[in-house]
Scaffold this active site. Sequence first.
Site, mmCIF file in Angstrom:
data_model
loop_
_atom_site.group_PDB
_atom_site.id
_atom_site.type_symbol
_atom_site.label_atom_id
_atom_site.label_comp_id
_atom_site.label_asym_id
_atom_site.label_seq_id
_atom_site.Cartn_x
_atom_site.Cartn_y
_atom_site.Cartn_z
ATOM 1 N N LYS A 85 50.861 42.148 55.734
ATOM 2 C CA LYS A 85 50.620 42.912 54.502
ATOM 3 C C LYS A 85 48.894 42.560 54.259
ATOM 4 C CE LYS A 85 51.063 41.619 50.223
ATOM 5 N NZ LYS A 85 49.641 41.747 49.467
ATOM 6 N N ASN A 86 48.732 41.366 54.098
ATOM 7 C CA ASN A 86 47.195 40.763 53.729
ATOM 8 C C ASN A 86 46.265 41.481 54.692
ATOM 9 O OD1 ASN A 86 48.095 39.868 51.427
ATOM 10 N ND2 ASN A 86 48.556 37.778 52.450
ATOM 11 N N ARG A 101 46.015 45.457 43.996
ATOM 12 C CA ARG A 101 45.463 44.407 43.694
ATOM 13 C C ARG A 101 44.093 44.368 44.909
ATOM 14 N NH1 ARG A 101 47.169 38.723 46.314
ATOM 15 N NH2 ARG A 101 45.016 37.626 46.163
ATOM 16 N N CYS A 130 50.197 42.084 41.542
ATOM 17 C CA CYS A 130 50.564 40.961 40.563
ATOM 18 C C CYS A 130 49.816 40.221 39.792
ATOM 19 C CB CYS A 130 51.330 39.963 41.690
ATOM 20 S SG CYS A 130 52.362 40.506 43.002
ATOM 21 N N ARG A 140 42.063 37.060 38.315
ATOM 22 C CA ARG A 140 41.446 37.378 39.542
ATOM 23 C C ARG A 140 40.175 37.761 39.471
ATOM 24 N NH1 ARG A 140 45.663 40.015 40.636
ATOM 25 N NH2 ARG A 140 46.727 38.679 41.818
ATOM 26 N N PRO A 141 39.291 36.827 39.324
ATOM 27 C CA PRO A 141 37.733 36.970 39.270
ATOM 28 C C PRO A 141 37.209 37.463 40.766
ATOM 29 C CG PRO A 141 38.090 34.769 39.495
ATOM 30 C CD PRO A 141 39.738 35.522 39.296
ATOM 31 N N ILE A 142 36.367 38.311 40.630
ATOM 32 C CA ILE A 142 35.775 38.847 41.836
ATOM 33 C C ILE A 142 34.145 38.586 41.799
ATOM 34 C CG2 ILE A 142 37.283 40.715 42.206
ATOM 35 C CD1 ILE A 142 35.457 42.623 41.047
ATOM 36 N N ASP A 143 33.818 37.434 41.062
ATOM 37 C CA ASP A 143 32.426 36.998 40.806
ATOM 38 C C ASP A 143 31.938 36.621 42.016
ATOM 39 O OD1 ASP A 143 34.565 34.889 40.579
ATOM 40 O OD2 ASP A 143 32.727 33.590 40.119
ATOM 41 N N GLN A 144 32.495 36.069 43.230
ATOM 42 C CA GLN A 144 32.025 35.687 44.512
ATOM 43 C C GLN A 144 32.018 37.026 45.383
ATOM 44 O OE1 GLN A 144 31.372 32.107 45.073
ATOM 45 N NE2 GLN A 144 31.512 32.415 43.019
ATOM 46 N N ASP A 204 51.266 31.593 49.167
ATOM 47 C CA ASP A 204 52.255 32.951 48.997
ATOM 48 C C ASP A 204 53.474 32.391 49.635
ATOM 49 O OD1 ASP A 204 50.248 34.598 48.143
ATOM 50 O OD2 ASP A 204 49.864 35.520 49.873
ATOM 51 N N ARG A 209 56.237 45.734 47.208
ATOM 52 C CA ARG A 209 54.947 45.866 47.539
ATOM 53 C C ARG A 209 54.715 45.237 49.031
ATOM 54 N NH1 ARG A 209 51.602 42.585 44.665
ATOM 55 N NH2 ARG A 209 50.181 43.248 46.197
#
Length: 430
Positions: free
Chosen positions: A22-23, A93, A117, A122-126, A307, A399
Amino acid sequence: MEKFVVNGGKPLFGEVNISGAKNAAVAIIPAVILCDEPCQIENIPNISDVSLISRILQQMGAQVRRINKSSLYIDPTHISTHSATTELVRGMRASYYLLGALLGRCGKAQVALPGGCNFGVRPIDQHLKGFEAMGAVTQLVDGAIIEADADNLHGEHIYLDVVSVGATMNIMLAASKAEGMTIIENAAREPHIVDLANFLNSMGADVRGAGTDVIKIRGVKYLHGITYSIIPDQIEAGTYMCAAAATRGCITVNNITPKHLESITAKLREMGVVITEYDEAIKIDATKNPLKRCNIKTMPHPGFPTDCQPQFAALLVSVPGTSIINENVWDNRYQYVSELVRMGAHISVEGRLAIIEGGSPLTAAPVKATDLRAGAAMIIAALEINGVTEISSIQYIERGYEDVIEKFRALGADIKKVYYAGDNEDELRA
């Protein structure tokens, strides 16, 4: 409304075939946006996340056709937008991979903030740090949409402050068509990152070092169409391995890469499970030895995967002694603990630690899936119980797990999906 009904107390025996990862799929499908020709992706897991990202690409103008249950044909040549802001995008996600793909294709991107989930910030700063280093201007619009715009997307030296799978993959996507070389330091090393790099390279990209903490991407002008097969899902494999151990059964897990499972097999061996590895399969035998307690500390790959943490918690509640889980990746991944406690588990949470006093029998109770992997943990716990357990909020489970009912049934589990509305309840046939 739908739920799973599990009549547990029976050990699992037999064989199970693992689907595509999935990932990897949720990054590789958006990566096709970068391609200048159609692609065919094989070993795709037949799960709701894949259906969702496929529909999003169709909304953007791509032609997406399912060839069979595990293969997709995607023609991105008619995508004429850099915007993905619909409700479908908000509900997923991994939709943030559209940022890197659209930025690489169009030099600009407008993408709704992702959902999925809910087990922590869940930051996306990077991700944004990487895009900005490459010349993009980013901004948050109305608290719900990320915009990125680059007059000249160019390679740059980027050091990630924290090891981030999402940021590593997103920057790889944008850098594949950026001018010059991008270097990512402190990069994540998960198998699906290597798979994404292999996919990009097969199309003609120049990505080197994936699987190490330094990845170098030299941008190219053109990417050609290919047929590509996604790697097996290590987390799905780990879930069935846990279920076999929890029920004190013996199963063979097929279509896997044993090396990707080393941290999981090491813990199962430590607990007394007999593991036999083959080229593309692994046998888990929990019938020979009494299981022993163990401690788990989640870490970025090659450490123990976060996970698989909830599934191991469901296993450890059945093992006598005190086991301690140290969650080092997500801030709030213990939401499932209250559901296990409802079933009679003795677990206390102190910050990042979950202390499990195992060995007491669980009892059947109505529980819910609080997220994807927590849902898998509920199934595992239900399989341990002599009694009938009902699991709700199963949309989280679907999912990320293909044919979960059919696969568990093939191993001897008594599990079914039912539809319920008020007092009426009907089994849903596969």
